[in-house]
Design a protein around this motif. Structure first.
Motif, PDB file in Angstrom:
ATOM      1  N   PRO A 109     123.109 -20.061  -8.046  1.00  0.00           N
ATOM      2  CA  PRO A 109     123.240 -20.445  -6.628  1.00  0.00           C
ATOM      3  C   PRO A 109     121.964 -20.282  -5.813  1.00  0.00           C
ATOM      4  O   PRO A 109     122.034 -20.130  -4.591  1.00  0.00           O
ATOM      5  N   SER A 110     120.802 -20.290  -6.450  1.00  0.00           N
ATOM      6  CA  SER A 110     119.548 -20.124  -5.730  1.00  0.00           C
ATOM      7  C   SER A 110     119.353 -21.249  -4.720  1.00  0.00           C
ATOM      8  O   SER A 110     119.644 -22.413  -4.993  1.00  0.00           O
ATOM      9  N   THR A 111     118.850 -20.883  -3.534  1.00  0.00           N
ATOM     10  CA  THR A 111     118.543 -21.878  -2.495  1.00  0.00           C
ATOM     11  C   THR A 111     117.077 -22.275  -2.506  1.00  0.00           C
ATOM     12  O   THR A 111     116.615 -22.979  -1.612  1.00  0.00           O
ATOM     13  N   LEU A 112     116.336 -21.812  -3.511  1.00  0.00           N
ATOM     14  CA  LEU A 112     114.909 -22.116  -3.587  1.00  0.00           C
ATOM     15  C   LEU A 112     114.616 -23.613  -3.632  1.00  0.00           C
ATOM     16  O   LEU A 112     113.680 -24.079  -2.961  1.00  0.00           O
ATOM     17  N   PRO A 113     115.337 -24.417  -4.438  1.00  0.00           N
ATOM     18  CA  PRO A 113     115.027 -25.857  -4.455  1.00  0.00           C
ATOM     19  C   PRO A 113     115.088 -26.486  -3.071  1.00  0.00           C
ATOM     20  O   PRO A 113     114.258 -27.334  -2.730  1.00  0.00           O
ATOM     21  N   HIS A 114     116.086 -26.069  -2.261  1.00  0.00           N
ATOM     22  CA  HIS A 114     116.193 -26.616  -0.912  1.00  0.00           C
ATOM     23  C   HIS A 114     115.022 -26.154  -0.046  1.00  0.00           C
ATOM     24  O   HIS A 114     114.474 -26.932   0.753  1.00  0.00           O
ATOM     25  N   ALA A 115     114.620 -24.886  -0.203  1.00  0.00           N
ATOM     26  CA  ALA A 115     113.479 -24.377   0.569  1.00  0.00           C
ATOM     27  C   ALA A 115     112.190 -25.094   0.167  1.00  0.00           C
ATOM     28  O   ALA A 115     111.375 -25.461   1.018  1.00  0.00           O
ATOM     29  N   LEU A 116     111.995 -25.318  -1.133  1.00  0.00           N
ATOM     30  CA  LEU A 116     110.794 -26.011  -1.606  1.00  0.00           C
ATOM     31  C   LEU A 116     110.771 -27.456  -1.124  1.00  0.00           C
ATOM     32  O   LEU A 116     109.696 -28.025  -0.906  1.00  0.00           O
ATOM     33  N   ALA A 117     111.935 -28.057  -0.965  1.00  0.00           N
ATOM     34  CA  ALA A 117     111.998 -29.443  -0.484  1.00  0.00           C
ATOM     35  C   ALA A 117     111.524 -29.559   0.958  1.00  0.00           C
ATOM     36  O   ALA A 117     111.217 -30.666   1.419  1.00  0.00           O
ATOM     37  N   PHE A 120     110.288 -21.083   4.753  1.00  0.00           N
ATOM     38  CA  PHE A 120     108.943 -20.556   4.524  1.00  0.00           C
ATOM     39  C   PHE A 120     109.002 -19.173   3.885  1.00  0.00           C
ATOM     40  O   PHE A 120     108.240 -18.864   2.960  1.00  0.00           O
ATOM     41  N   ASP A 121     109.913 -18.337   4.385  1.00  0.00           N
ATOM     42  CA  ASP A 121     110.070 -17.001   3.811  1.00  0.00           C
ATOM     43  C   ASP A 121     110.451 -17.074   2.334  1.00  0.00           C
ATOM     44  O   ASP A 121     109.897 -16.362   1.494  1.00  0.00           O
ATOM     45  N   GLU A 122     111.403 -17.954   2.003  1.00  0.00           N
ATOM     46  CA  GLU A 122     111.840 -18.082   0.618  1.00  0.00           C
ATOM     47  C   GLU A 122     110.696 -18.572  -0.272  1.00  0.00           C
ATOM     48  O   GLU A 122     110.515 -18.078  -1.384  1.00  0.00           O
ATOM     49  N   CYS A 123     109.940 -19.542   0.217  1.00  0.00           N
ATOM     50  CA  CYS A 123     108.815 -20.059  -0.569  1.00  0.00           C
ATOM     51  C   CYS A 123     107.741 -18.991  -0.769  1.00  0.00           C
ATOM     52  O   CYS A 123     107.149 -18.893  -1.848  1.00  0.00           O
ATOM     53  N   THR A 124     107.511 -18.190   0.260  1.00  0.00           N
ATOM     54  CA  THR A 124     106.496 -17.142   0.152  1.00  0.00           C
ATOM     55  C   THR A 124     106.924 -16.058  -0.825  1.00  0.00           C
ATOM     56  O   THR A 124     106.116 -15.595  -1.654  1.00  0.00           O
ATOM     57  N   VAL A 125     108.186 -15.647  -0.751  1.00  0.00           N
ATOM     58  CA  VAL A 125     108.708 -14.660  -1.703  1.00  0.00           C
ATOM     59  C   VAL A 125     108.631 -15.207  -3.125  1.00  0.00           C
ATOM     60  O   VAL A 125     108.233 -14.503  -4.062  1.00  0.00           O
ATOM     61  N   PHE A 181     104.272 -22.908  -9.202  1.00  0.00           N
ATOM     62  CA  PHE A 181     104.792 -23.174  -7.863  1.00  0.00           C
ATOM     63  C   PHE A 181     104.750 -24.671  -7.565  1.00  0.00           C
ATOM     64  O   PHE A 181     105.720 -25.237  -7.032  1.00  0.00           O
ATOM     65  N   VAL A 182     103.645 -25.324  -7.889  1.00  0.00           N
ATOM     66  CA  VAL A 182     103.514 -26.756  -7.630  1.00  0.00           C
ATOM     67  C   VAL A 182     104.511 -27.542  -8.479  1.00  0.00           C
ATOM     68  O   VAL A 182     105.140 -28.496  -8.004  1.00  0.00           O
ATOM     69  N   ALA A 183     104.683 -27.156  -9.749  1.00  0.00           N
ATOM     70  CA  ALA A 183     105.638 -27.844 -10.607  1.00  0.00           C
ATOM     71  C   ALA A 183     107.049 -27.747 -10.034  1.00  0.00           C
ATOM     72  O   ALA A 183     107.802 -28.731 -10.024  1.00  0.00           O
ATOM     73  N   ALA A 184     107.421 -26.555  -9.531  1.00  0.00           N
ATOM     74  CA  ALA A 184     108.748 -26.385  -8.936  1.00  0.00           C
ATOM     75  C   ALA A 184     108.877 -27.186  -7.647  1.00  0.00           C
ATOM     76  O   ALA A 184     109.934 -27.780  -7.372  1.00  0.00           O
ATOM     77  N   ALA A 185     107.803 -27.219  -6.845  1.00  0.00           N
ATOM     78  CA  ALA A 185     107.845 -27.971  -5.587  1.00  0.00           C
ATOM     79  C   ALA A 185     107.981 -29.468  -5.846  1.00  0.00           C
ATOM     80  O   ALA A 185     108.727 -30.166  -5.152  1.00  0.00           O
ATOM     81  N   VAL A 186     107.267 -29.956  -6.847  1.00  0.00           N
ATOM     82  CA  VAL A 186     107.331 -31.382  -7.172  1.00  0.00           C
ATOM     83  C   VAL A 186     108.726 -31.760  -7.668  1.00  0.00           C
ATOM     84  O   VAL A 186     109.270 -32.807  -7.308  1.00  0.00           O
ATOM     85  N   GLU A 187     109.327 -30.915  -8.485  1.00  0.00           N
ATOM     86  CA  GLU A 187     110.663 -31.201  -9.003  1.00  0.00           C
ATOM     87  C   GLU A 187     111.728 -31.158  -7.908  1.00  0.00           C
ATOM     88  O   GLU A 187     112.772 -31.793  -8.019  1.00  0.00           O
ATOM     89  N   TYR A 220     113.866 -13.399  -8.906  1.00  0.00           N
ATOM     90  CA  TYR A 220     113.259 -13.935  -7.691  1.00  0.00           C
ATOM     91  C   TYR A 220     112.637 -15.303  -7.926  1.00  0.00           C
ATOM     92  O   TYR A 220     112.261 -15.979  -6.967  1.00  0.00           O
ATOM     93  N   THR A 221     112.478 -15.705  -9.191  1.00  0.00           N
ATOM     94  CA  THR A 221     111.817 -16.973  -9.492  1.00  0.00           C
ATOM     95  C   THR A 221     112.763 -17.993 -10.111  1.00  0.00           C
ATOM     96  O   THR A 221     112.321 -19.068 -10.507  1.00  0.00           O
ATOM     97  N   SER A 222     114.040 -17.670 -10.200  1.00  0.00           N
ATOM     98  CA  SER A 222     115.009 -18.590 -10.793  1.00  0.00           C
ATOM     99  C   SER A 222     115.340 -19.715  -9.815  1.00  0.00           C
ATOM    100  O   SER A 222     115.585 -19.479  -8.626  1.00  0.00           O
ATOM    101  N   LEU A 223     115.346 -20.935 -10.327  1.00  0.00           N
ATOM    102  CA  LEU A 223     115.700 -22.102  -9.524  1.00  0.00           C
ATOM    103  C   LEU A 223     117.124 -22.584  -9.788  1.00  0.00           C
ATOM    104  O   LEU A 223     117.563 -23.565  -9.204  1.00  0.00           O
TER     105      LEU A 223
END
Length: 459
Positions: free
Chosen positions: A139-147, A191-196, A300-306, A133-136
């Protein structure tokens, strides 16, 4: 009836008996919760320097600085959602159950007790499971959600309206999906992806923190040893912890509110299960409820900044100099956030003072809230005796009543940290404007001096 806090009682001077708003009863100045601080004073100074066209410090920010402030707003909204256990209606119930269930927790009977080896193995399994759940990585879409974190502030009013209307006990939030958003992920889905992602980081950090604190969790306080001596019993020994209580702690960080985390940890260190713990364990519980949040926010902040561009010029510009400026901006953002985490609860909130006062002012039912002095045998050949002073224990309900009055920050840990960080951003940006203005005035002064000097030499 709970005792009045010192501000409601007659004031006591230095050296007089009774709690005061100072560091202790023998000091005169510096109220523990004074509404002034170096940061607040600086913010007030910067506000006085605003022009007529600027209403807030946000209005004075440059385009790059606005990006930082908006990113902080998005992070704060996600932290607030976890602190208050918001859930989004765009996730169906089955998806929520899958996303927020910790599988290793349910693989063993809840009646089991774990020794140190089994305890560490169980927590290792939880951390490994949460990595998916924390892999960036693709095929994770987390980087796009964090952006898209900066876009969440546009829906802030809607979030506030949904909580004020009390849709239901779980505080469901409605985020309207926008088909014309121009991205493959709507703001609600992002928002859901970032919260999870953040809640998974919380559970993972909690598991790592528990694993590192086995000795603290199983430590028997000196007061419990003294009570055993009074009853002529062997000192209590704790070498196992309840799996059900461990799972409850992990679940509280993954699914619960801040208060749920404190209560779950309270039960974990309450080895005799009478609902009461000593002041030493009370302080330990609060710090253990804060530490995983700090660690999770860092990640979380480090991933969001990247995942985000920190400078307006970076869009579509991949030049070497621009990449270096972007890298410096990201390092500065992370460094400032790490500083906020380090100083907020210990320095700005003054957690040690608040905890001492919460314990001292709580109306404790145990021992009628009084200190008991008991004469016991010292265990020597001569049969000498000694006095043992036993402080009353405190219940979670009694602790909660006091935190509602003097320590509300413990109920919004993540939001508190990010809000403090945003203020640090405003101060840092304001100092930058002041330095530029000072440099401009110095250059103007130097130019005038040079002109006079040139005029004098020509005479």
């Amino acid at each position: 009836m709970a005792p009045k806090i010192p501000s409601q009682q007659s004031k006591t001077g230095p050296g007089q008996v009774g709690p005061s708003w100072g560091v202790d009863a023998n000091t005169t100045g510096g109220g523990v919760w004074a509404n002034t601080s170096a940061k607040r004073d600086k913010l007030a100074e910067l506000k006085r320097e605003l022009t007529d066209e600027q209403e807030t410090l946000d209005d004075a920010a440059t385009s790059d600085q606005v990006l930082d402030l908006n990113l902080a707003d998005g992070i704060r909204l996600v932290a607030r959602a976890a602190d208050e256990r918001w859930t989004s209606q765009s996730l169906d119930e089955e998806a929520k159950r899958i996303e927020f269930s910790v599988v290793p927790m349910q693989a063993t009977s809840d009646t089991a007790y774990l020794n140190k080896v089994a305890f560490e193995s169980h927590l290792d399994d939880v951390v490994v499971m949460l990595r998916r759940y924390t892999s960036l990585a693709p095929p994770s879409t987390l980087p796009h959600a964090l952006a898209q974190l900066r876009d969440f502030e546009e829906w802030k009013d809607e979030f506030d309206d949904s909580t004020e209307n009390n849709v239901d006990d779980a505080k469901h939030m409605t985020i309207n999906s926008d088909d014309d958003y121009g991205q493959s992920t709507s703001p609600g889905q992002a928002f859901d992806e970032c919260t999870v992602f953040y809640r998974s980081l919380l559970a993972s950090s909690a598991a790592e923190h528990l694993k590192a604190n086995w000795d603290g969790l199983t430590e028997v306080t000196s007061a419990d040893i003294d009570r055993a001596a009074i009853e002529d019993k062997d000192p209590p020994i704790v070498n196992e912890l309840s799996l059900a209580k461990i799972n409850a702690v992990l679940d509280s960080f993954c699914n619960g509110q801040c208060r749920d985390r404190v209560e779950a940890l309270w039960k974990l260190v309450d080895h005799d299960e009478d609902g009461l713990i000593d002041q030493e364990n009370m302080e330990k519980v609060v710090y253990m409820s804060i530490a995983p949040v700090e660690e999770a926010l860092k990640k979380f902040v480090a991933a969001a900044v990247e995942s985000s561009s920190m400078l307006v010029e970076s869009t579509g510009n991949t030049g070497m100099m621009q990449r270096r400026r972007e890298s410096r901006a990201k390092k500065r953002f992370n460094k400032l956030f790490a500083k906020a985490i380090m100083h907020h609860f210990d320095v700005e909130v003054e957690t040690p003072h608040r905890l001492r006062c919460a314990y001292a002012w709580a109306e404790k039912a145990h021992q009628d809230g009084k200190l008991e002095s008991v004469l016991i045998e010292a265990g020597t050949i001569a049969g000498r005796k000694r006095y043992v002073e036993l402080s009353p224990k405190i219940s979670f309900a009694e602790f909660s009543m006091m935190t509602e009055e003097i320590f509300q920050q413990v109920d919004r840990v993540g939001e508190e940290i990010v809000s403090s960080f945003r203020e640090d951003l405003l101060v840092d940006q304001g100092k930058g404007r002041q330095n530029k203005e000072l440099l401009r005035e110095c250059m103007i002064g130097l130019g005038i001096v040079c002109l006079f000097d040139a005029g004098i030499t020509t005479l």
